[in-house]
Design an enzyme around this catalytic site. Structure first.
Site, PDB file in Angstrom:
ATOM      1  N   ASP A  66      10.037 -35.257 -17.577  1.00 19.79           N
ATOM      2  CA  ASP A  66       8.611 -35.582 -17.446  1.00 19.79           C
ATOM      3  C   ASP A  66       7.839 -35.032 -18.649  1.00 19.79           C
ATOM      4  O   ASP A  66       8.237 -34.041 -19.257  1.00 19.79           O
ATOM      5  CB  ASP A  66       8.025 -34.969 -16.163  1.00 19.79           C
ATOM      6  CG  ASP A  66       8.753 -35.447 -14.915  1.00 19.79           C
ATOM      7  OD1 ASP A  66       8.797 -36.666 -14.705  1.00 19.79           O
ATOM      8  OD2 ASP A  66       9.271 -34.595 -14.176  1.00 19.79           O
ATOM      9  N   ASP A  68       4.041 -33.792 -19.242  1.00 23.47           N
ATOM     10  CA  ASP A  68       2.732 -33.484 -18.663  1.00 23.47           C
ATOM     11  C   ASP A  68       1.755 -33.110 -19.764  1.00 23.47           C
ATOM     12  O   ASP A  68       2.133 -32.525 -20.797  1.00 23.47           O
ATOM     13  CB  ASP A  68       2.845 -32.332 -17.664  1.00 23.47           C
ATOM     14  CG  ASP A  68       3.721 -32.691 -16.471  1.00 23.47           C
ATOM     15  OD1 ASP A  68       3.864 -33.893 -16.180  1.00 23.47           O
ATOM     16  OD2 ASP A  68       4.269 -31.770 -15.842  1.00 23.47           O
ATOM     17  N   ASP A 147       2.132 -20.144 -14.392  1.00 20.08           N
ATOM     18  CA  ASP A 147       2.998 -19.222 -13.657  1.00 20.08           C
ATOM     19  C   ASP A 147       4.038 -18.507 -14.512  1.00 20.08           C
ATOM     20  O   ASP A 147       4.068 -17.287 -14.566  1.00 20.08           O
ATOM     21  CB  ASP A 147       3.668 -19.945 -12.479  1.00 20.08           C
ATOM     22  CG  ASP A 147       4.282 -21.279 -12.858  1.00 20.08           C
ATOM     23  OD1 ASP A 147       4.447 -21.569 -14.071  1.00 20.08           O
ATOM     24  OD2 ASP A 147       4.627 -22.045 -11.940  1.00 20.08           O
TER      25      ASP A 147
END
Length: 452
Positions: A66, A68, A147
């Site tokens: 992916d 992003d 995170d």
């Protein structure tokens, strides 16, 4: 303190800009659709960066799954800019730019929580979990809200540099997964971060930093607060990534497997020797091979195999404690186990229906006399049910292995050979039936009272 165990404090993050000549990312490795989104946002006057796992994987010379994007444009502004945009998410609003099946996710830079001043945008549960998070800010604030250090990396389309806020490049070199900030606080904000730590470590073949790993077992119960639909999606990411077996082993190690699959509790052993554990090892290794060879992964098959022995154990208990036939007891057990599992990982109905079909066919595959064998062979799900039978045979061997071999030969045989195989089988069944009848009559005769 060992440098490898040092916490990256949120307030201590320092930006390091890595110029193009000092990293290996090339636009050739970025999807054309992601580049289109980056350039259009940039042209419209917004900041736009490739971010997170896409940058991480490119630096590791892994082709990202992916791409992003993070931007200072709000979701509504992104929506106005792209006619192929769809806004999604409640907890944090996202824009999905659709290019056929390819979806480019665009997130607005997240900002710091203003506390009680803006409860509409952000609030927390009593356990510290973030319930709403639509607070927007700058790229610096966004970096502080992320995170893991290895995901706090931004690729700048303007000058092709990489912005590293938390020493992520260093941790990539040292192959360490490390949370930013106090681990317990960050896990309480979003307990799924515990699963993400496991997933990244297994996928990237890295170690979880000791300080990052320490609170996980004691906080695993927090997963009960996560919506079951989200945990189902996370279970697919964990177990269908091509590293399912390694992920499963780490979930067991950190006490995260049973919160996702509580029906396995009575099947867990220290040496992983139960039939249920052997089956899970087989299904995860098989799934990993399928991902590597780019085969289509059957989610229903994976769940059916995982839950088979809990269902079988429950069915035996129901049959023993009632006057029901084993078949009826089995169908009740199947419904019970699925109902219980859906509370934790919301398996969609299209999958639960297929799971039930596969389980039911396991019972029918043992009844191959008369015309049953021909009817079962015509079943649309025969092949997947047979694959499941073979996997069970690897675990149990014995008669089940003989049954799997019989079905394999029957499927490959021509019509004459099939007729002969069924004829032989019918004859064996008839002989066994006669023997059972004689045995019963003999027992009755011996137990009859003597009235002479």
């Amino acid at each position: 303190m060992n440098r490898n165990n040092k916490i990256r404090n949120i307030d201590d993050l320092k930006l390091e800009i890595i110029p193009r000549q000092e990293h290996g990312i090339s636009r050739k490795g970025i999807s054309q659709n992601a580049l289109k989104v980056l350039y259009r946002l940039n042209k419209a006057g917004y900041e736009a960066y490739l971010v997170g796992g896409g940058v991480r994987d490119l630096l590791l010379e892994i082709q990202p799954k992916d791409f992003d994007i993070a931007t200072d444009a709000t979701p509504d502004e992104v929506n106005d800019l792209f006619c192929n945009c769809r806004l999604v998410g409640r907890r944090f609003r996202l824009a999905h730019i659709l290019f056929g099946r390819d979806v480019i996710e665009v997130a607005t830079f997240r900002g710091h929580h203003p506390g009680d001043k803006n409860k509409k945008n952000t609030n927390q549960s009593t356990d510290g979990m973030l319930l709403h998070d639509n607070v927007y800010g700058s790229i610096d604030e966004d970096a502080q809200r992320r995170d893991f250090t290895v995901n706090t990396l931004y690729y700048n389309i303007n000058d092709f540099s990489v912005r590293d806020y938390a020493g992520g490049v260093e941790d990539l070199k040292n192959r360490v997964i490390r949370l930013i900030g106090d681990p317990e606080t960050r896990y309480r904000e979003d307990p799924v971060r515990m699963l993400r730590a496991i997933r990244f470590a297994a996928k990237l073949n890295m170690k979880i930093n000791t300080t990052t790993a320490a609170p996980i077992p004691a906080l695993s119960h927090l997963l009960q607060e996560i919506p079951s639909a989200r945990l189902f999606e996370e279970s697919l990411k964990l177990l269908q990534s091509g590293h399912g077996y390694a992920t499963y082993a780490m979930l067991r190690k950190y006490n995260l497997f049973l919160p996702l699959f509580p029906s396995f509790k009575e099947h867990c052993t220290k040496d992983h020797s139960s039939k249920c554990e052997q089956m899970m090892a087989l299904v995860f290794k098989s799934t990993d091979k399928g991902v590597v060879s780019e085969q289509r992964i059957n989610t229903a098959f994976m769940y059916a195999a995982m839950l088979w022995y809990p269902v079988e154990t429950r069915a035996e208990s129901i049959a023993f404690n009632s006057d029901l036939s084993y078949y009826d007891a089995f169908m009740i057990a199947a419904n019970d186990i699925l109902y219980e599992q859906v509370k934790y990982t919301a398996i969609p109905r299209r999958f639960t229906a297929m799971i039930r079909d596969m389980w039911q066919l396991q019972l029918r595959l043992s009844l191959c006399s008369g015309t049953q064998a021909y009817k079962l062979l015509e079943q649309p799900k025969f092949r997947v049910a047979f694959d499941f039978l073979e996997m069970r045979a690897q675990v149990e061997s014995g008669q089940l292995k003989e049954l799997a071999l019989w079905w394999d030969a029957f499927e490959k045989a021509d019509s004459d050979d099939r007729n002969y195989m069924v004829h032989v089988l019918n004859k064996e069944h008839s002989t066994n039936k006669v023997r059972r009848c004689h045995k019963i009559k003999s027992c009755k005769h011996k137990t009859q009272p003597n009235h002479n």
